[in-house]
Motif scaffolding. Structure first.
Motif, PDB file in Angstrom:
ATOM      1  N   LEU A  23      14.360 -17.839   2.954  1.00  0.00           N
ATOM      2  CA  LEU A  23      15.293 -18.961   2.881  1.00  0.00           C
ATOM      3  C   LEU A  23      15.280 -19.533   1.467  1.00  0.00           C
ATOM      4  O   LEU A  23      14.223 -19.649   0.838  1.00  0.00           O
ATOM      5  CB  LEU A  23      14.889 -20.052   3.872  1.00  0.00           C
ATOM      6  CG  LEU A  23      15.741 -21.326   3.893  1.00  0.00           C
ATOM      7  CD1 LEU A  23      17.142 -21.020   4.411  1.00  0.00           C
ATOM      8  CD2 LEU A  23      15.080 -22.396   4.762  1.00  0.00           C
ATOM      9  N   MET A  32      20.235 -26.719   9.923  1.00  0.00           N
ATOM     10  CA  MET A  32      19.657 -25.651  10.720  1.00  0.00           C
ATOM     11  C   MET A  32      19.994 -25.882  12.189  1.00  0.00           C
ATOM     12  O   MET A  32      19.744 -26.954  12.730  1.00  0.00           O
ATOM     13  CB  MET A  32      18.141 -25.603  10.529  1.00  0.00           C
ATOM     14  CG  MET A  32      17.711 -25.239   9.124  1.00  0.00           C
ATOM     15  SD  MET A  32      15.915 -25.458   8.856  1.00  0.00           S
ATOM     16  CE  MET A  32      15.252 -24.534  10.222  1.00  0.00           C
ATOM     17  N   ALA A  82      22.407 -22.671   8.643  1.00  0.00           N
ATOM     18  CA  ALA A  82      21.561 -21.543   9.060  1.00  0.00           C
ATOM     19  C   ALA A  82      21.465 -21.543  10.576  1.00  0.00           C
ATOM     20  O   ALA A  82      21.118 -22.562  11.179  1.00  0.00           O
ATOM     21  CB  ALA A  82      20.169 -21.668   8.437  1.00  0.00           C
ATOM     22  N   LEU A 100      21.405 -28.330   3.680  1.00  0.00           N
ATOM     23  CA  LEU A 100      21.310 -27.197   4.589  1.00  0.00           C
ATOM     24  C   LEU A 100      21.045 -27.703   5.998  1.00  0.00           C
ATOM     25  O   LEU A 100      20.057 -28.410   6.243  1.00  0.00           O
ATOM     26  CB  LEU A 100      20.187 -26.251   4.167  1.00  0.00           C
ATOM     27  CG  LEU A 100      19.889 -25.090   5.126  1.00  0.00           C
ATOM     28  CD1 LEU A 100      21.083 -24.132   5.200  1.00  0.00           C
ATOM     29  CD2 LEU A 100      18.624 -24.345   4.710  1.00  0.00           C
ATOM     30  N   MET A 135      16.380 -15.457  11.369  1.00  0.00           N
ATOM     31  CA  MET A 135      17.612 -15.994  10.794  1.00  0.00           C
ATOM     32  C   MET A 135      18.770 -15.110  11.256  1.00  0.00           C
ATOM     33  O   MET A 135      18.847 -13.931  10.905  1.00  0.00           O
ATOM     34  CB  MET A 135      17.537 -15.982   9.269  1.00  0.00           C
ATOM     35  CG  MET A 135      18.788 -16.504   8.604  1.00  0.00           C
ATOM     36  SD  MET A 135      18.820 -18.298   8.492  1.00  0.00           S
ATOM     37  CE  MET A 135      17.693 -18.548   7.105  1.00  0.00           C
ATOM     38  N   SER A 139      22.083 -15.933  10.695  1.00  0.00           N
ATOM     39  CA  SER A 139      22.979 -15.946   9.537  1.00  0.00           C
ATOM     40  C   SER A 139      22.783 -17.252   8.789  1.00  0.00           C
ATOM     41  O   SER A 139      22.316 -18.244   9.345  1.00  0.00           O
ATOM     42  CB  SER A 139      24.451 -15.802   9.956  1.00  0.00           C
ATOM     43  OG  SER A 139      24.857 -16.901  10.747  1.00  0.00           O
ATOM     44  N   CYS A 140      23.142 -17.251   7.512  1.00  0.00           N
ATOM     45  CA  CYS A 140      23.092 -18.460   6.692  1.00  0.00           C
ATOM     46  C   CYS A 140      24.233 -18.367   5.685  1.00  0.00           C
ATOM     47  O   CYS A 140      24.177 -17.577   4.736  1.00  0.00           O
ATOM     48  CB  CYS A 140      21.749 -18.581   5.976  1.00  0.00           C
ATOM     49  SG  CYS A 140      21.553 -20.127   5.042  1.00  0.00           S
ATOM     50  N   SER A 189      26.687 -30.707   6.261  1.00  0.00           N
ATOM     51  CA  SER A 189      26.080 -29.559   5.574  1.00  0.00           C
ATOM     52  C   SER A 189      27.025 -28.859   4.604  1.00  0.00           C
ATOM     53  O   SER A 189      28.229 -28.741   4.846  1.00  0.00           O
ATOM     54  CB  SER A 189      25.581 -28.531   6.606  1.00  0.00           C
ATOM     55  OG  SER A 189      24.659 -29.107   7.489  1.00  0.00           O
ATOM     56  N   LYS A 233      12.671 -23.873  14.408  1.00  0.00           N
ATOM     57  CA  LYS A 233      13.155 -24.818  13.392  1.00  0.00           C
ATOM     58  C   LYS A 233      12.047 -25.771  12.947  1.00  0.00           C
ATOM     59  O   LYS A 233      11.826 -25.959  11.746  1.00  0.00           O
ATOM     60  CB  LYS A 233      14.349 -25.611  13.931  1.00  0.00           C
ATOM     61  CG  LYS A 233      15.523 -24.772  14.419  1.00  0.00           C
ATOM     62  CD  LYS A 233      16.706 -25.619  14.821  1.00  0.00           C
ATOM     63  CE  LYS A 233      16.396 -26.630  15.920  1.00  0.00           C
ATOM     64  NZ  LYS A 233      16.005 -25.975  17.200  1.00  0.00           N
ATOM     65  N   ASN A 238      25.722 -25.709   3.619  1.00  0.00           N
ATOM     66  CA  ASN A 238      25.390 -24.411   4.194  1.00  0.00           C
ATOM     67  C   ASN A 238      24.740 -24.621   5.553  1.00  0.00           C
ATOM     68  O   ASN A 238      24.089 -25.649   5.803  1.00  0.00           O
ATOM     69  CB  ASN A 238      24.431 -23.638   3.278  1.00  0.00           C
ATOM     70  CG  ASN A 238      25.071 -23.293   1.949  1.00  0.00           C
ATOM     71  OD1 ASN A 238      25.895 -22.396   1.859  1.00  0.00           O
ATOM     72  ND2 ASN A 238      24.711 -24.022   0.914  1.00  0.00           N
TER      73      ASN A 238
END
Length: 302
Positions: free
Chosen positions: A28, A38, A206, A36, A213, A215-216, A202, A46, A204
């Motif tokens: 990450l 999550m 995740a 970011l 993961m 996808s991010c 956000s 998480k 981005n």
């Protein structure tokens, strides 16, 4: 002094093993000036990730650097510049909000912003003379956030910060986080069960499931590329393999597409299909579909 780095968080090959949970080779990166979010089901990992960033949980393998400091080797210095808030944090029930503010101000003399703390008190409608034990759950969450945000951290790490807050309070929280991020050197990383908050705040996002993961990507990529499409004609066997069929009846097929574009429409047309309708997916729908597709690929029962 904060270490010089364009990357606020870097995790490389991080592993963590519990009896019923495994995280292997997790990577990450969070650049400066980014938020970011999550998203993941309960038990996805998480909280473990965020705690490893702050040195609260030790990784079994891999490298972690936050604000340029190695974790856990330099976590004591790191914690002067990074603030962490989780839903299970506890304050002293018999002491007031003001007492807690004065305590934190003494611990972080170089970064505590008294004017900003007063601003948040007013915005969150908190009485500084109230004892923690007399506060509602939502008020206690706000008080904990105040103590973290008034330190003006370079990195704010939030584990389910909206838990216990009503919609108005959640809106106030995200507004304050936006204000905090006016400085492009800062960063925020947070987990939340409310995909609306993640989508609003956000840069981005995740998606995490079972310690992996999924996808991010940046928020716009998710929302632009994911579509629910309805098709007629053609042979279902000729559908592209990366479409996820959710219904098929009466000569009409409904599928989820994670890479919809004019090129996709042309591809379907060549295969004898007509795209009758397309609908954008919400972030929550995208997350659910990604988890289902991943589990189907692994042979897990839906």
């Amino acid at each position: 002094m904060v270490a010089d780095s364009d990357v606020l968080v870097s995790m490389r090959g991080v592993c963590k093993h519990y009896p019923l949970f495994t995280m292997d080779n997790f990577n990450l990166t969070l650049p400066r000036g980014q938020v970011l979010g999550m998203v993941g089901p309960n038990g996805a990992g998480k909280s473990t990730l965020l705690k490893m960033m702050m040195g609260l949980v030790s990784a079994d393998a891999g490298e972690i650097a936050v604000l340029g400091y190695k974790v856990p080797e330099q976590e004591v210095v790191l914690k002067h510049y990074a603030a962490y808030v989780s839903e299970d944090m506890r304050l002293f029930a018999d002491y007031s909000i003001r007492w807690h503010m004065e305590l934190v101000a003494q611990c972080f003399t170089s970064t505590w912003d008294a004017s900003y703390a007063k601003h948040i008190l007013h915005k969150f409608e908190l009485n500084p003379e109230q004892k923690i034990g007399h506060l509602s759950l939502g008020q206690r969450v706000k008080a904990t956030l105040l103590l973290a945000m008034a330190r003006r951290p370079k990195l704010l790490v939030l584990d389910e910060p909206s838990t216990g807050l009503d919609p108005v309070a959640r809106h106030e929280l995200t507004s304050e986080l936006f204000e905090l991020m006016l400085n492009e050197d800062n960063g925020v990383i947070f987990s939340s069960q409310f995909t609306q908050d993640v989508e609003r705040l956000s840069d981005n996002i995740a998606f995490i499931d079972n310690g992996e993961m999924i996808s991010c990507l940046d928020k716009e990529t998710y929302l632009d590329q994911w579509r629910r499409i309805q098709l007629t004609g053609g042979d279902r066997a000729q559908l592209p393999g990366d479409l996820y069929v959710t219904a098929s009846a009466g000569g009409r097929v409904t599928a989820i597409d994670h890479a919809f574009s004019a090129k996709r429409t042309a591809q379907l047309s060549e295969a004898g299909f007509e795209v009758v309708q397309t609908q954008p997916l919400t972030l929550e729908e995208i997350f659910i579909q990604q988890v289902l597709m991943r589990r189907q690929a692994r042979g897990v029962q839906r």
